[in-house]
Design a protein around this motif. Structure first.
Motif, PDB file in Angstrom:
ATOM      1  N   LEU B   3       8.061  86.968   0.921  1.00 32.61           N
ATOM      2  CA  LEU B   3       9.423  87.308   0.486  1.00 32.61           C
ATOM      3  C   LEU B   3      10.449  86.789   1.489  1.00 32.61           C
ATOM      4  CD1 LEU B   3      11.583  88.911  -1.144  1.00 32.61           C
ATOM      5  CD2 LEU B   3      10.941  90.916   0.180  1.00 32.61           C
ATOM      6  N   LEU B   4      10.177  86.988   2.782  1.00 23.35           N
ATOM      7  CA  LEU B   4      11.111  86.551   3.824  1.00 23.35           C
ATOM      8  C   LEU B   4      11.282  85.036   3.805  1.00 23.35           C
ATOM      9  CD1 LEU B   4      10.164  88.751   6.918  1.00 23.35           C
ATOM     10  CD2 LEU B   4      12.175  88.932   5.482  1.00 23.35           C
ATOM     11  N   VAL B   5      10.164  84.313   3.707  1.00 22.27           N
ATOM     12  CA  VAL B   5      10.221  82.840   3.725  1.00 22.27           C
ATOM     13  C   VAL B   5      10.982  82.322   2.503  1.00 22.27           C
ATOM     14  CG1 VAL B   5       8.826  80.721   3.651  1.00 22.27           C
ATOM     15  CG2 VAL B   5       8.105  82.617   5.086  1.00 22.27           C
ATOM     16  N   THR B   6      10.701  82.904   1.337  1.00 24.17           N
ATOM     17  CA  THR B   6      11.365  82.446   0.105  1.00 24.17           C
ATOM     18  C   THR B   6      12.853  82.794   0.126  1.00 24.17           C
ATOM     19  OG1 THR B   6       9.299  83.030  -0.967  1.00 24.17           O
ATOM     20  CG2 THR B   6      11.061  82.341  -2.401  1.00 24.17           C
ATOM     21  N   ALA B   7      13.181  84.008   0.610  1.00 28.30           N
ATOM     22  CA  ALA B   7      14.597  84.414   0.681  1.00 28.30           C
ATOM     23  C   ALA B   7      15.355  83.529   1.672  1.00 28.30           C
ATOM     24  CB  ALA B   7      14.695  85.875   1.076  1.00 28.30           C
ATOM     25  N   LEU B   8      14.682  83.142   2.764  1.00 34.03           N
ATOM     26  CA  LEU B   8      15.308  82.248   3.751  1.00 34.03           C
ATOM     27  C   LEU B   8      15.570  80.877   3.118  1.00 34.03           C
ATOM     28  CD1 LEU B   8      16.108  81.888   6.803  1.00 34.03           C
ATOM     29  CD2 LEU B   8      13.829  80.948   7.146  1.00 34.03           C
ATOM     30  N   ALA B   9      14.561  80.380   2.385  1.00 37.12           N
ATOM     31  CA  ALA B   9      14.710  79.082   1.703  1.00 37.12           C
ATOM     32  C   ALA B   9      15.859  79.151   0.689  1.00 37.12           C
ATOM     33  CB  ALA B   9      13.409  78.700   1.000  1.00 37.12           C
ATOM     34  N   ALA B  10      15.938  80.271  -0.038  1.00 38.87           N
ATOM     35  CA  ALA B  10      17.002  80.449  -1.044  1.00 38.87           C
ATOM     36  C   ALA B  10      18.375  80.461  -0.375  1.00 38.87           C
ATOM     37  CB  ALA B  10      16.769  81.745  -1.814  1.00 38.87           C
ATOM     38  N   SER B  11      18.467  81.146   0.772  1.00 40.71           N
ATOM     39  CA  SER B  11      19.754  81.236   1.481  1.00 40.71           C
ATOM     40  C   SER B  11      20.176  79.862   1.999  1.00 40.71           C
ATOM     41  CB  SER B  11      19.649  82.216   2.653  1.00 40.71           C
ATOM     42  OG  SER B  11      19.192  83.448   2.201  1.00 40.71           O
ATOM     43  N   ILE B  12      19.254  79.139   2.638  1.00 40.72           N
ATOM     44  CA  ILE B  12      19.571  77.803   3.177  1.00 40.72           C
ATOM     45  C   ILE B  12      20.006  76.875   2.045  1.00 40.72           C
ATOM     46  CG2 ILE B  12      18.577  75.754   4.307  1.00 40.72           C
ATOM     47  CD1 ILE B  12      16.797  77.728   5.927  1.00 40.72           C
ATOM     48  N   CYS B  13      19.232  76.947   0.967  1.00 40.05           N
ATOM     49  CA  CYS B  13      19.505  76.099  -0.197  1.00 40.05           C
ATOM     50  C   CYS B  13      20.899  76.392  -0.777  1.00 40.05           C
ATOM     51  CB  CYS B  13      18.427  76.402  -1.224  1.00 40.05           C
ATOM     52  SG  CYS B  13      18.297  75.204  -2.464  1.00 40.05           S
ATOM     53  N   THR B  14      21.259  77.685  -0.815  1.00 39.18           N
ATOM     54  CA  THR B  14      22.563  78.078  -1.366  1.00 39.18           C
ATOM     55  C   THR B  14      23.701  77.571  -0.468  1.00 39.18           C
ATOM     56  OG1 THR B  14      21.495  80.033  -2.264  1.00 39.18           O
ATOM     57  CG2 THR B  14      23.891  80.037  -2.275  1.00 39.18           C
ATOM     58  N   VAL B  15      23.492  77.639   0.847  1.00 39.04           N
ATOM     59  CA  VAL B  15      24.513  77.127   1.782  1.00 39.04           C
ATOM     60  C   VAL B  15      24.705  75.624   1.561  1.00 39.04           C
ATOM     61  CG1 VAL B  15      25.036  76.712   4.234  1.00 39.04           C
ATOM     62  CG2 VAL B  15      24.153  78.932   3.523  1.00 39.04           C
ATOM     63  N   ILE B  16      23.598  74.894   1.434  1.00 38.43           N
ATOM     64  CA  ILE B  16      23.685  73.429   1.211  1.00 38.43           C
ATOM     65  C   ILE B  16      24.379  73.149  -0.125  1.00 38.43           C
ATOM     66  CG2 ILE B  16      22.364  71.283   0.933  1.00 38.43           C
ATOM     67  CD1 ILE B  16      20.198  72.582   2.757  1.00 38.43           C
ATOM     68  N   TRP B  17      24.018  73.944  -1.153  1.00 34.84           N
ATOM     69  CA  TRP B  17      24.635  73.770  -2.477  1.00 34.84           C
ATOM     70  C   TRP B  17      26.150  73.977  -2.372  1.00 34.84           C
ATOM     71  CZ3 TRP B  17      27.212  77.779  -5.072  1.00 34.84           C
ATOM     72  CH2 TRP B  17      27.676  77.447  -6.349  1.00 34.84           C
ATOM     73  N   TYR B  18      26.550  75.037  -1.654  1.00 33.44           N
ATOM     74  CA  TYR B  18      27.983  75.364  -1.530  1.00 33.44           C
ATOM     75  C   TYR B  18      28.729  74.250  -0.789  1.00 33.44           C
ATOM     76  CZ  TYR B  18      32.224  78.106  -0.889  1.00 33.44           C
ATOM     77  OH  TYR B  18      33.517  78.545  -0.925  1.00 33.44           O
ATOM     78  N   LYS B  19      28.080  73.685   0.230  1.00 36.16           N
ATOM     79  CA  LYS B  19      28.717  72.620   1.012  1.00 36.16           C
ATOM     80  C   LYS B  19      28.899  71.342   0.204  1.00 36.16           C
ATOM     81  CE  LYS B  19      28.354  71.909   5.530  1.00 36.16           C
ATOM     82  NZ  LYS B  19      27.720  71.571   6.812  1.00 36.16           N
ATOM     83  N   THR B  20      27.943  71.075  -0.690  1.00 34.66           N
ATOM     84  CA  THR B  20      27.981  69.797  -1.417  1.00 34.66           C
ATOM     85  C   THR B  20      28.630  69.905  -2.806  1.00 34.66           C
ATOM     86  OG1 THR B  20      25.753  70.200  -2.228  1.00 34.66           O
ATOM     87  CG2 THR B  20      25.963  68.858  -0.234  1.00 34.66           C
ATOM     88  N   ALA B  21      28.735  71.123  -3.348  1.00 32.73           N
ATOM     89  CA  ALA B  21      29.323  71.299  -4.690  1.00 32.73           C
ATOM     90  C   ALA B  21      30.825  71.063  -4.620  1.00 32.73           C
ATOM     91  CB  ALA B  21      29.033  72.719  -5.184  1.00 32.73           C
ATOM     92  N   PRO B  22      31.503  70.653  -5.688  1.00 32.16           N
ATOM     93  CA  PRO B  22      30.942  70.346  -7.012  1.00 32.16           C
ATOM     94  C   PRO B  22      30.632  68.855  -7.202  1.00 32.16           C
ATOM     95  CG  PRO B  22      33.321  70.502  -7.150  1.00 32.16           C
ATOM     96  CD  PRO B  22      32.966  70.626  -5.704  1.00 32.16           C
ATOM     97  N   LYS B  23      30.813  68.043  -6.113  1.00 27.92           N
ATOM     98  CA  LYS B  23      30.622  66.594  -6.259  1.00 27.92           C
ATOM     99  C   LYS B  23      29.147  66.203  -6.421  1.00 27.92           C
ATOM    100  CE  LYS B  23      34.647  65.383  -3.480  1.00 27.92           C
ATOM    101  NZ  LYS B  23      35.026  65.027  -2.104  1.00 27.92           N
ATOM    102  N   SER B  24      28.264  66.969  -5.785  1.00 29.31           N
ATOM    103  CA  SER B  24      26.856  66.589  -5.736  1.00 29.31           C
ATOM    104  C   SER B  24      26.208  66.527  -7.118  1.00 29.31           C
ATOM    105  CB  SER B  24      26.088  67.590  -4.871  1.00 29.31           C
ATOM    106  OG  SER B  24      24.726  67.285  -4.889  1.00 29.31           O
ATOM    107  N   LYS B  25      25.381  65.500  -7.286  1.00 28.20           N
ATOM    108  CA  LYS B  25      24.644  65.362  -8.555  1.00 28.20           C
ATOM    109  C   LYS B  25      23.164  65.676  -8.346  1.00 28.20           C
ATOM    110  CE  LYS B  25      27.532  61.851 -10.737  1.00 28.20           C
ATOM    111  NZ  LYS B  25      27.574  60.449 -11.178  1.00 28.20           N
ATOM    112  N   MET B  26      22.868  66.311  -7.220  1.00 27.43           N
ATOM    113  CA  MET B  26      21.459  66.521  -6.851  1.00 27.43           C
ATOM    114  C   MET B  26      20.803  67.701  -7.561  1.00 27.43           C
ATOM    115  SD  MET B  26      20.584  64.126  -4.809  1.00 27.43           S
ATOM    116  CE  MET B  26      19.230  64.614  -3.774  1.00 27.43           C
TER     117      MET B  26
END
Lengths: 132, 104
Positions: B3-26
């Protein structure tokens, strides 16, 4: 044991629902005024689909890891005898249902927040723009 | 631990998404939702396990913890592979298409 099957079953239903809603939205596309820049409901349903399918897939992998899901019939080791099968069904009815419910509640929260943001954005649009 | 590893991955991923949105097409949003969905499901699993084991839930055996850590990392990698496959199939930037139909 097989708790991931409940969210997976919900994912099947929501995927079909998303397809139906999307086709209805496409049909109604020409009749909608241009100012309605709301997020289509089919897109919101896709958020739920992604959470349910993704979560179920990763949980299924965990079950494979623990030897609870096998590549041969009946695919679930708990289904091989009635005592384990009863325990599996109990787990599906408790943990599985709560899992699906929690994901759905979180999604409803996301929909509520996005709808509130849409309304706020709509209020800030000048009146002449709203009239199209 | 999973749970901890997946929640950490989800948090990191969300930060990257927020930084690159809305231009990113990834299509990072799909990966975030996938990890968040799994995290919520494991949270429920953890709550049920805690109800059964009580305080013993927080003191797992080192071997069990290591196994769960490997499982968590494997889950994160599997999520990345699923996302990559979807990304390459959808090919929003047309990179795969361009590579296939490139004239030599």
């Amino acid at each position: 044991m097989a708790c991931f099957l409940v969210p997976a079953a919900e994912a099947v239903i929501t995927t079909i629902a998303a397809k139906v809603v999307k086709s209805k939205e496409k049909a109604a596309d020409g009749t909608q005024p241009e100012v309605s820049r709301k997020i289509p409901f089919s897109r919101k349903l896709k958020w739920l689909n992604n959470m349910l399918w993704g979560g179920s897939a990763l949980l299924a992998f965990e079950h494979v890891w623990h030897g609870e899901v096998v590549p041969w019939f009946p695919f679930l080791t708990a289904a091989e005898n009635s005592a384990d099968a009863a325990e599996m069904l109990h787990e599906m009815a408790t943990t599985g249902v709560v899992m699906a419910a929690l994901v759905t509640v979180v999604w409803l929260g996301m929909v509520a927040v996005s709808s509130a943001m849409e309304k706020k954005a709509y209020k800030t649009v000048p009146i002449e723009d709203q009239e199209g | 631990m999973t749970l901890l590893v997946t929640a950490l991955a989800a948090s990191i991923c969300t930060v990257i998404w927020y930084k690159t949105a809305p231009k990113s097409k990834m299509n990072l949003g799909s990966l975030c939702l996938m990890y968040w969905g799994a995290s919520l499901m494991w949270l429920v699993d953890a709550i049920f396990e805690y109800a059964e084991l009580k305080e013993a839930y927080f003191t797992p055996a080192p071997e069990e913890m290591l196994n769960d850590l490997f499982l968590g990392l494997s889950v994160v990698i599997l999520g990345l592979i699923i996302w990559l496959v979807i990304l390459l199939i959808r090919d929003p930037k047309g990179v795969v298409k361009a590579a296939i139909f490139k004239k030599n």
